[in-house]
Design a protein around this motif. Structure first.
Motif, PDB file in Angstrom:
ATOM      1  N   LYS A  51     -42.745   1.893 -14.833  1.00 32.11           N
ATOM      2  CA  LYS A  51     -43.435   3.069 -14.294  1.00 32.11           C
ATOM      3  C   LYS A  51     -43.278   4.270 -15.212  1.00 32.11           C
ATOM      4  CE  LYS A  51     -43.186   1.559  -9.529  1.00 32.11           C
ATOM      5  NZ  LYS A  51     -42.476   1.661  -8.262  1.00 32.11           N
ATOM      6  N   LYS A  52     -42.079   4.457 -15.790  1.00 38.83           N
ATOM      7  CA  LYS A  52     -41.866   5.554 -16.734  1.00 38.83           C
ATOM      8  C   LYS A  52     -42.734   5.358 -17.981  1.00 38.83           C
ATOM      9  CE  LYS A  52     -37.115   6.748 -15.589  1.00 38.83           C
ATOM     10  NZ  LYS A  52     -37.362   8.117 -15.187  1.00 38.83           N
ATOM     11  N   GLY A  53     -42.846   4.120 -18.421  1.00 42.01           N
ATOM     12  CA  GLY A  53     -43.608   3.821 -19.627  1.00 42.01           C
ATOM     13  C   GLY A  53     -45.084   4.141 -19.512  1.00 42.01           C
ATOM     14  N   GLN A  54     -45.597   4.134 -18.311  1.00 42.08           N
ATOM     15  CA  GLN A  54     -47.018   4.450 -18.129  1.00 42.08           C
ATOM     16  C   GLN A  54     -47.326   5.903 -18.453  1.00 42.08           C
ATOM     17  OE1 GLN A  54     -48.105   3.126 -14.205  1.00 42.08           O
ATOM     18  NE2 GLN A  54     -47.794   0.993 -14.722  1.00 42.08           N
ATOM     19  N   ASN A  55     -46.293   6.762 -18.445  1.00 46.40           N
ATOM     20  CA  ASN A  55     -46.493   8.178 -18.739  1.00 46.40           C
ATOM     21  C   ASN A  55     -46.087   8.543 -20.163  1.00 46.40           C
ATOM     22  OD1 ASN A  55     -47.385   8.725 -16.093  1.00 46.40           O
ATOM     23  ND2 ASN A  55     -45.273   8.776 -15.390  1.00 46.40           N
ATOM     24  N   LEU A  56     -45.710   7.565 -20.971  1.00 48.92           N
ATOM     25  CA  LEU A  56     -45.298   7.817 -22.341  1.00 48.92           C
ATOM     26  C   LEU A  56     -46.419   7.428 -23.303  1.00 48.92           C
ATOM     27  CD1 LEU A  56     -41.705   6.297 -22.198  1.00 48.92           C
ATOM     28  CD2 LEU A  56     -42.310   8.726 -22.218  1.00 48.92           C
ATOM     29  N   PRO A  57     -46.463   8.062 -24.478  1.00 45.13           N
ATOM     30  CA  PRO A  57     -47.461   7.653 -25.469  1.00 45.13           C
ATOM     31  C   PRO A  57     -47.182   6.225 -25.943  1.00 45.13           C
ATOM     32  CG  PRO A  57     -45.986   9.336 -26.373  1.00 45.13           C
ATOM     33  CD  PRO A  57     -45.629   9.164 -24.937  1.00 45.13           C
ATOM     34  N   HIS A  58     -48.206   5.555 -26.413  1.00 44.80           N
ATOM     35  CA  HIS A  58     -48.091   4.175 -26.884  1.00 44.80           C
ATOM     36  C   HIS A  58     -47.099   4.110 -28.048  1.00 44.80           C
ATOM     37  CE1 HIS A  58     -49.342   0.064 -27.468  1.00 44.80           C
ATOM     38  NE2 HIS A  58     -49.495   0.311 -28.759  1.00 44.80           N
ATOM     39  N   GLY A  59     -46.250   3.098 -28.048  1.00 44.72           N
ATOM     40  CA  GLY A  59     -45.298   2.915 -29.133  1.00 44.72           C
ATOM     41  C   GLY A  59     -43.920   2.578 -28.602  1.00 44.72           C
ATOM     42  N   LEU A  60     -42.978   2.469 -29.523  1.00 42.99           N
ATOM     43  CA  LEU A  60     -41.600   2.135 -29.175  1.00 42.99           C
ATOM     44  C   LEU A  60     -40.859   3.384 -28.732  1.00 42.99           C
ATOM     45  CD1 LEU A  60     -39.183   0.131 -29.167  1.00 42.99           C
ATOM     46  CD2 LEU A  60     -38.803   0.811 -31.547  1.00 42.99           C
ATOM     47  N   HIS A  61     -40.137   3.272 -27.629  1.00 32.32           N
ATOM     48  CA  HIS A  61     -39.317   4.374 -27.124  1.00 32.32           C
ATOM     49  C   HIS A  61     -37.905   3.843 -26.915  1.00 32.32           C
ATOM     50  CE1 HIS A  61     -42.745   7.010 -26.400  1.00 32.32           C
ATOM     51  NE2 HIS A  61     -43.385   5.881 -26.106  1.00 32.32           N
ATOM     52  N   VAL A  62     -36.930   4.555 -27.478  1.00 30.27           N
ATOM     53  CA  VAL A  62     -35.530   4.172 -27.347  1.00 30.27           C
ATOM     54  C   VAL A  62     -34.848   5.210 -26.470  1.00 30.27           C
ATOM     55  CG1 VAL A  62     -33.367   3.755 -28.585  1.00 30.27           C
ATOM     56  CG2 VAL A  62     -35.545   3.102 -29.622  1.00 30.27           C
ATOM     57  N   PHE A  63     -34.157   4.732 -25.447  1.00 30.37           N
ATOM     58  CA  PHE A  63     -33.424   5.607 -24.546  1.00 30.37           C
ATOM     59  C   PHE A  63     -31.939   5.474 -24.876  1.00 30.37           C
ATOM     60  CE2 PHE A  63     -37.277   4.289 -22.343  1.00 30.37           C
ATOM     61  CZ  PHE A  63     -37.805   5.520 -21.976  1.00 30.37           C
ATOM     62  N   TYR A  64     -31.321   6.571 -25.243  1.00 29.57           N
ATOM     63  CA  TYR A  64     -29.902   6.541 -25.597  1.00 29.57           C
ATOM     64  C   TYR A  64     -28.997   6.750 -24.381  1.00 29.57           C
ATOM     65  CZ  TYR A  64     -31.512   6.470 -30.351  1.00 29.57           C
ATOM     66  OH  TYR A  64     -32.138   6.099 -31.509  1.00 29.57           O
ATOM     67  N   ALA A  65     -29.570   7.172 -23.302  1.00 28.22           N
ATOM     68  CA  ALA A  65     -28.828   7.334 -22.051  1.00 28.22           C
ATOM     69  C   ALA A  65     -29.781   7.021 -20.903  1.00 28.22           C
ATOM     70  CB  ALA A  65     -28.288   8.751 -21.917  1.00 28.22           C
ATOM     71  N   SER A  66     -29.227   6.530 -19.818  1.00 20.46           N
ATOM     72  CA  SER A  66     -30.094   6.222 -18.679  1.00 20.46           C
ATOM     73  C   SER A  66     -30.351   7.478 -17.856  1.00 20.46           C
ATOM     74  CB  SER A  66     -29.479   5.131 -17.806  1.00 20.46           C
ATOM     75  OG  SER A  66     -28.258   5.570 -17.268  1.00 20.46           O
ATOM     76  N   SER A  67     -31.504   7.512 -17.251  1.00 23.16           N
ATOM     77  CA  SER A  67     -31.851   8.620 -16.370  1.00 23.16           C
ATOM     78  C   SER A  67     -31.125   8.419 -15.034  1.00 23.16           C
ATOM     79  CB  SER A  67     -33.359   8.680 -16.166  1.00 23.16           C
ATOM     80  OG  SER A  67     -33.810   7.488 -15.572  1.00 23.16           O
ATOM     81  N   PRO A  68     -30.992   9.478 -14.225  1.00 19.87           N
ATOM     82  CA  PRO A  68     -30.276   9.333 -12.944  1.00 19.87           C
ATOM     83  C   PRO A  68     -30.819   8.216 -12.059  1.00 19.87           C
ATOM     84  CG  PRO A  68     -30.645  11.642 -13.422  1.00 19.87           C
ATOM     85  CD  PRO A  68     -31.394  10.856 -14.466  1.00 19.87           C
ATOM     86  N   ASP A  69     -32.141   8.038 -12.026  1.00 25.40           N
ATOM     87  CA  ASP A  69     -32.695   6.988 -11.160  1.00 25.40           C
ATOM     88  C   ASP A  69     -32.338   5.590 -11.651  1.00 25.40           C
ATOM     89  OD1 ASP A  69     -34.348   7.438 -13.319  1.00 25.40           O
ATOM     90  OD2 ASP A  69     -36.213   7.140 -12.228  1.00 25.40           O
ATOM     91  N   THR A  70     -32.335   5.386 -12.971  1.00 28.00           N
ATOM     92  CA  THR A  70     -31.956   4.063 -13.471  1.00 28.00           C
ATOM     93  C   THR A  70     -30.452   3.839 -13.331  1.00 28.00           C
ATOM     94  OG1 THR A  70     -31.890   4.891 -15.748  1.00 28.00           O
ATOM     95  CG2 THR A  70     -33.900   3.758 -15.053  1.00 28.00           C
ATOM     96  N   THR A  71     -29.649   4.888 -13.516  1.00 22.23           N
ATOM     97  CA  THR A  71     -28.198   4.755 -13.346  1.00 22.23           C
ATOM     98  C   THR A  71     -27.863   4.353 -11.915  1.00 22.23           C
ATOM     99  OG1 THR A  71     -27.786   6.413 -15.054  1.00 22.23           O
ATOM    100  CG2 THR A  71     -25.987   5.961 -13.532  1.00 22.23           C
ATOM    101  N   HIS A  72     -28.494   4.999 -10.957  1.00 25.11           N
ATOM    102  CA  HIS A  72     -28.265   4.678  -9.543  1.00 25.11           C
ATOM    103  C   HIS A  72     -28.677   3.231  -9.243  1.00 25.11           C
ATOM    104  CE1 HIS A  72     -27.969   5.177  -5.239  1.00 25.11           C
ATOM    105  NE2 HIS A  72     -29.208   4.744  -5.113  1.00 25.11           N
ATOM    106  N   THR A  73     -29.826   2.844  -9.747  1.00 30.03           N
ATOM    107  CA  THR A  73     -30.326   1.492  -9.498  1.00 30.03           C
ATOM    108  C   THR A  73     -29.438   0.447 -10.167  1.00 30.03           C
ATOM    109  OG1 THR A  73     -32.552   2.380  -9.323  1.00 30.03           O
ATOM    110  CG2 THR A  73     -32.372   0.018  -9.629  1.00 30.03           C
ATOM    111  N   LEU A  74     -28.961   0.744 -11.387  1.00 27.79           N
ATOM    112  CA  LEU A  74     -28.027  -0.169 -12.054  1.00 27.79           C
ATOM    113  C   LEU A  74     -26.743  -0.321 -11.255  1.00 27.79           C
ATOM    114  CD1 LEU A  74     -28.415   0.849 -15.800  1.00 27.79           C
ATOM    115  CD2 LEU A  74     -28.838  -1.409 -14.838  1.00 27.79           C
ATOM    116  N   SER A  75     -26.273   0.769 -10.676  1.00 26.35           N
ATOM    117  CA  SER A  75     -25.060   0.716  -9.843  1.00 26.35           C
ATOM    118  C   SER A  75     -25.280  -0.176  -8.637  1.00 26.35           C
ATOM    119  CB  SER A  75     -24.670   2.117  -9.386  1.00 26.35           C
ATOM    120  OG  SER A  75     -24.346   2.917 -10.479  1.00 26.35           O
ATOM    121  N   LEU A  76     -26.410  -0.011  -7.967  1.00 26.34           N
ATOM    122  CA  LEU A  76     -26.718  -0.872  -6.814  1.00 26.34           C
ATOM    123  C   LEU A  76     -26.767  -2.332  -7.231  1.00 26.34           C
ATOM    124  CD1 LEU A  76     -29.505   1.194  -5.007  1.00 26.34           C
ATOM    125  CD2 LEU A  76     -27.145   0.847  -4.259  1.00 26.34           C
TER     126      LEU A  76
END
Length: 88
Positions: A51-76
């Motif tokens: 869902k996040k990728g749909q709002n990003l320009p086309h290409g490779l995106h590297v995330f060096y830290a997780s966003s709060p929503d992904t951190t919470h979901t990873l914890s669950l």
């Protein structure tokens, strides 16, 4: 349906025919491929990133830290907690 298309193909006139051909080319490069359907609820982090990728320009995106929503979901996920769609 997507896995059936990938495994069995479709007619050349189908709108997904070129995509399926590209998938078939990639699969031939990998020694062993297993196709499995994973419910969105069981793959929540991937769903969030898609869902996040749909709002990003086309290409490779590297995330060096997780966003709060992904951190919470990873914890669950780490605790084996499954959040079903429509449930809070």
């Amino acid at each position: 349906m997507a896995i059936n298309f990938i495994k069995n193909g479709c007619s050349a006139q189908h709108p997904c025919a070129t995509l399926l051909e590209d998938i078939a080319i990639l699969v031939r490069r990998i020694p062993q491929v297993n196709w499995n359907h994973i419910l969105r609820e069981a793959n929540s982090v991937a769903d969030i990133l898609v869902k996040k990728g749909q709002n990003l320009p086309h290409g490779l995106h590297v995330f060096y830290a997780s966003s709060p929503d992904t951190t919470h979901t990873l914890s669950l996920d780490a605790f084996g907690s499954l959040k079903l769609k429509g449930c809070n």
